[in-house]
Design a protein around this motif. Structure first.
Motif, mmCIF file in Angstrom:
data_model
loop_
_atom_site.group_PDB
_atom_site.id
_atom_site.type_symbol
_atom_site.label_atom_id
_atom_site.label_comp_id
_atom_site.label_asym_id
_atom_site.label_seq_id
_atom_site.Cartn_x
_atom_site.Cartn_y
_atom_site.Cartn_z
ATOM 1 N N ILE A 1 0.843 -1.203 0.000
ATOM 2 C CA ILE A 1 0.000 0.000 0.000
ATOM 3 C C ILE A 1 0.873 1.246 0.000
ATOM 4 O O ILE A 1 0.617 2.208 -0.735
ATOM 5 C CB ILE A 1 -0.970 0.001 1.198
ATOM 6 N N VAL A 2 1.925 1.236 0.798
ATOM 7 C CA VAL A 2 2.859 2.362 0.821
ATOM 8 C C VAL A 2 3.535 2.496 -0.540
ATOM 9 O O VAL A 2 3.789 3.608 -1.012
ATOM 10 C CB VAL A 2 3.890 2.209 1.956
ATOM 11 N N ALA A 3 3.778 1.375 -1.193
ATOM 12 C CA ALA A 3 4.367 1.410 -2.540
ATOM 13 C C ALA A 3 3.452 2.153 -3.509
ATOM 14 O O ALA A 3 3.929 2.874 -4.395
ATOM 15 C CB ALA A 3 4.647 -0.003 -3.035
ATOM 16 N N GLU A 4 2.132 2.014 -3.349
ATOM 17 C CA GLU A 4 1.190 2.753 -4.191
ATOM 18 C C GLU A 4 1.352 4.255 -3.986
ATOM 19 O O GLU A 4 1.363 5.036 -4.953
ATOM 20 C CB GLU A 4 -0.251 2.353 -3.850
ATOM 21 N N THR A 5 1.454 4.654 -2.723
ATOM 22 C CA THR A 5 1.636 6.074 -2.408
ATOM 23 C C THR A 5 2.928 6.589 -3.024
ATOM 24 O O THR A 5 2.947 7.636 -3.686
ATOM 25 C CB THR A 5 1.654 6.289 -0.877
ATOM 26 N N LYS A 6 4.012 5.864 -2.817
ATOM 27 C CA LYS A 6 5.315 6.308 -3.333
ATOM 28 C C LYS A 6 5.317 6.355 -4.861
ATOM 29 O O LYS A 6 5.926 7.251 -5.454
ATOM 30 C CB LYS A 6 6.431 5.400 -2.807
ATOM 31 N N GLU A 7 4.629 5.415 -5.484
ATOM 32 C CA GLU A 7 4.575 5.391 -6.950
ATOM 33 C C GLU A 7 3.861 6.628 -7.490
ATOM 34 O O GLU A 7 4.277 7.210 -8.492
ATOM 35 C CB GLU A 7 3.861 4.112 -7.423
#
Length: 195
Positions: A57-63
């Motif tokens: 989920i954090v990867a979605e934000t960072k992306e």
């Protein structure tokens, strides 16, 4: 996660909270210079960071952030998540955010002999400007990100991250709401193992 989340996730344990707060300023073997429970707080901080950095989920934000903020996307995400924790603190704690912040400041300031030099440098400014409470407002987050941008070694674009938060607020809020309960559950298990 940023300062507020690390302090909050330490529960009521003052030594764990102190270690979690100072961890970014403690390197390698320096950890061994601290009392056992403070060392556990330092380890907890690193576990929280590892869990957060590797979470999908954090990867979605960072992306979403990466095109504008490149290698600083993770820093911006951490600050955004602290905003959502601060802005919705009553959903996570029976203690009002201003009361929590004053207690956390007092606990950290009560142990000056254990604070690394870097913490001695920024803590008075943090307390004077009440960063933890200011995170609840877009203006506070914008100031925090502008400060980070001014200290970045490379052109970060973080000074515009407040605008990005406003533009895509609901996306970031939803990601935080999906992620943070998972982080809380993870930390509860890890705190038991550290004890």
């Amino acid at each position: 996660m940023n300062y507020l989340a690390h302090l909050f996730l330490s529960g009521d344990d003052e030594d764990l909270r102190l270690g979690n707060f100072i961890a970014d300023s403690v390197r390698g073997a320096q950890t061994l210079l601290y009392p056992d429970r403070v060392q556990q707080g330092i380890r907890l901080h690193r576990l929280i960071d590892s869990f957060t950095d590797s979470h999908p989920i954090v990867a979605e934000t960072k992306e979403r952030l990466r095109p504008k903020f490149r290698k600083y996307a993770a820093v911006v995400a951490d600050v955004y998540y602290d905003h959502f924790l601060a802005a919705n603190f009553q959903a996570f704690s029976p203690q009002p955010l201003p009361d929590f912040a004053q207690l956390a400041y007092a606990q950290v300031q009560a142990r000056p002999e254990l604070l690394p030099e870097r913490v001695h440098h920024f803590l008075p400014y943090m307390v004077r400007h009440n960063w933890l409470v200011s995170y609840a407002q877009i203006e506070g987050i914008t100031r925090a990100l502008q400060g980070l941008s001014s200290r970045a070694k490379f052109d970060s674009g973080m000074e515009t991250a407040g605008e990005e938060l406003l533009l895509n607020y609901s996306f970031y809020q939803l990601e935080f709401e999906r992620f943070f309960p998972e982080l809380q559950h993870y930390v509860q298990k890890e705190v038991i193992l550290l004890s």
